[in-house]
Motif scaffolding. Structure first.
Motif, short mmCIF file in Angstrom:
data_model
loop_
_atom_site.label_atom_id
_atom_site.label_comp_id
_atom_site.label_asym_id
_atom_site.label_seq_id
_atom_site.Cartn_x
_atom_site.Cartn_y
_atom_site.Cartn_z
N ARG A 1 11.61 -26.93 -17.11
CA ARG A 1 12.53 -27.19 -16.00
C ARG A 1 13.94 -27.42 -16.52
O ARG A 1 14.92 -26.99 -15.89
CB ARG A 1 12.05 -28.40 -15.21
N LYS A 2 14.08 -28.09 -17.65
CA LYS A 2 15.40 -28.27 -18.25
C LYS A 2 16.03 -26.92 -18.57
O LYS A 2 17.23 -26.71 -18.34
CB LYS A 2 15.29 -29.10 -19.53
N GLN B 1 15.38 -24.10 -17.08
CA GLN B 1 15.74 -23.45 -15.82
C GLN B 1 17.04 -24.01 -15.26
O GLN B 1 17.92 -23.27 -14.81
CB GLN B 1 14.62 -23.64 -14.80
N VAL B 2 17.19 -25.34 -15.29
CA VAL B 2 18.41 -25.97 -14.79
C VAL B 2 19.61 -25.50 -15.60
O VAL B 2 20.68 -25.21 -15.05
CB VAL B 2 18.29 -27.50 -14.83
N ASN C 1 22.77 -23.54 -14.01
CA ASN C 1 24.13 -24.06 -14.18
C ASN C 1 25.05 -23.01 -14.79
O ASN C 1 26.22 -22.88 -14.40
CB ASN C 1 24.12 -25.32 -15.05
N THR D 1 20.01 -25.07 -7.96
CA THR D 1 20.23 -25.97 -9.09
C THR D 1 19.93 -27.41 -8.69
O THR D 1 19.29 -28.16 -9.43
CB THR D 1 21.68 -25.86 -9.59
N ALA E 1 16.17 -27.77 -8.47
CA ALA E 1 15.56 -27.81 -9.80
C ALA E 1 15.87 -29.13 -10.51
O ALA E 1 15.03 -29.70 -11.20
CB ALA E 1 16.05 -26.63 -10.64
N ALA E 2 17.10 -29.61 -10.34
CA ALA E 2 17.48 -30.88 -10.96
C ALA E 2 16.67 -32.03 -10.37
O ALA E 2 16.26 -32.95 -11.08
CB ALA E 2 18.97 -31.13 -10.78
N LEU F 1 13.30 -31.82 -11.84
CA LEU F 1 13.36 -32.30 -13.22
C LEU F 1 13.30 -33.82 -13.27
O LEU F 1 12.59 -34.40 -14.10
CB LEU F 1 14.63 -31.79 -13.89
#
Length: 340
Positions: A64-65, A67-68, A72, A149, A152-153, A156
């Motif tokens: 996930r990190k 992906q974020v 970004n 974003t 996803a954040a 996360l």
């Protein structure tokens, strides 16, 4: 004639002897040893399940990190393009203002070459319309990316919170493993050997039943080139100790071993046995071939590399080392193929 003190000393010695005899008998009692073995299996199995959950949570956080980070980067790139196009549009407007800001119809009427003026006006209009369309599209894309974003954040953050909660479970895993190791360490050497013998006998019995079905006549005997590389790398790890959460090069847990031997063969697979079971291609046991992974137990808490002839290489549990074992020595859940 014995004194009172002598009689007391004799009584203490006898009591100690009886206690020692009772303890030895307790450890030597087959039923008691069976209970010890059952408890050890339960502790190690629970630790294995919890280990995979913790490792799996770490994988999800890392994914996930990533992906974020990508989202970004795309937002930033979109912002840069919008800034560039806005600047171009502003420059075009300023140029038009410097030229008097005449409408296209007046420029056509005053131009010495009306055809040329018409072409210029048409191209200018199309360019402006295209720029507006692109900017509109980019603005929509930016808003969509920002929303993705943010989503996803948020996910996360939830995953990281879940993994922090699992840190407590991680401490429990270590306590369970320590308890199992302490339980084993309290066994006298003869009882440890008998415990190993019980494990080996159960594995042989399970294997014999499995082989008696004729399964080995159906299972493939040829590995793919990548499968041969994975088996060769696994063979070089024989004798290295099981360490909870380890993935080499000096020690391994079960899925740490399988993921690394396939990585050495040029194939990246998930880190945990549960994710290997979930994400890799399933194949029927009778269609298995050397190099495939056998996943064990209902919760997919253990995994091993099938090497052919009904044998596996695996990292069993704390206190043991990477070894060759019968493929049916544990309850088979199914088979997955890393190089499908």
């Amino acid at each position: 004639m014995r004194t009172q003190g002598q009689r007391a000393a004799t009584a203490v010695a006898l009591a100690c002897a009886l206690t020692a005899t009772t303890q030895q008998a307790a450890y030597a009692d087959p039923e008691t040893l069976t209970e010890v073995r059952a408890r050890l299996e339960r502790l190690y199995h629970d630790a294995g399940v919890a280990t995979d959950k913790y490792n799996g949570a770490g994988e999800k956080v890392a994914a996930r990190k990533k992906q974020v980070g990508k989202l970004n980067a795309r937002v930033d790139a979109t912002e840069e393009e919008l800034t560039r196009l806005t600047s171009l549009a502003g420059a075009a407007a300023r140029a038009q203002y410097r030229n008097g800001g005449f409408p296209a119809e007046l420029q056509f009427a005053l131009a010495p070459d009306p055809g040329h003026a018409l072409d210029n006006a048409g191209r200018s209009l199309r360019a402006q319309e295209t720029t507006r369309d692109v900017m509109t599209g980019l603005t929509a894309a930016r808003e969509n990316l920002r929303a993705r974003t943010a989503e996803a954040a948020g996910e996360l953050k939830r995953l990281e919170a879940s993994r922090r909660e699992m840190a407590a479970e991680r401490r429990k895993i270590k306590r369970d493993i320590a308890a199992a190791e302490l339980l084993e360490s309290r066994l006298a050497e003869p009882e440890r050997r008998r415990l190993t013998d019980l494990d080996d006998q159960e594995a042989r019995d399970a294997q014999a039943k499995w082989v008696a079905t004729g399964i080995l006549k159906k299972i493939g005997t040829k590995a793919t080139p990548a499968g041969r590389k994975a088996i060769a790398h696994a063979t070089r790890q024989l004798g290295k100790p099981y360490v909870w959460g380890a993935e080499g090069p000096d020690s391994f847990d079960c899925s740490g071993l399988t993921s690394q031997v396939w990585l050495a063969a040029g194939v990246r697979i998930p880190r945990t046995s549960q994710e290997q079971w979930r994400r890799l291609k399933h194949v029927p046991v009778e269609k298995m071939r050397p190099g495939d992974l056998i996943v064990y137990f209902s919760g997919a808490s253990h995994v091993a590399l099938y090497i052919g002839d009904g044998q596996i290489i695996h990292s069993p549990r704390p206190g043991r080392s990477v070894t060759v074992a019968p493929a049916a020595s544990m309850a088979i859940l199914g088979v997955v193929r890393p190089d499908a």
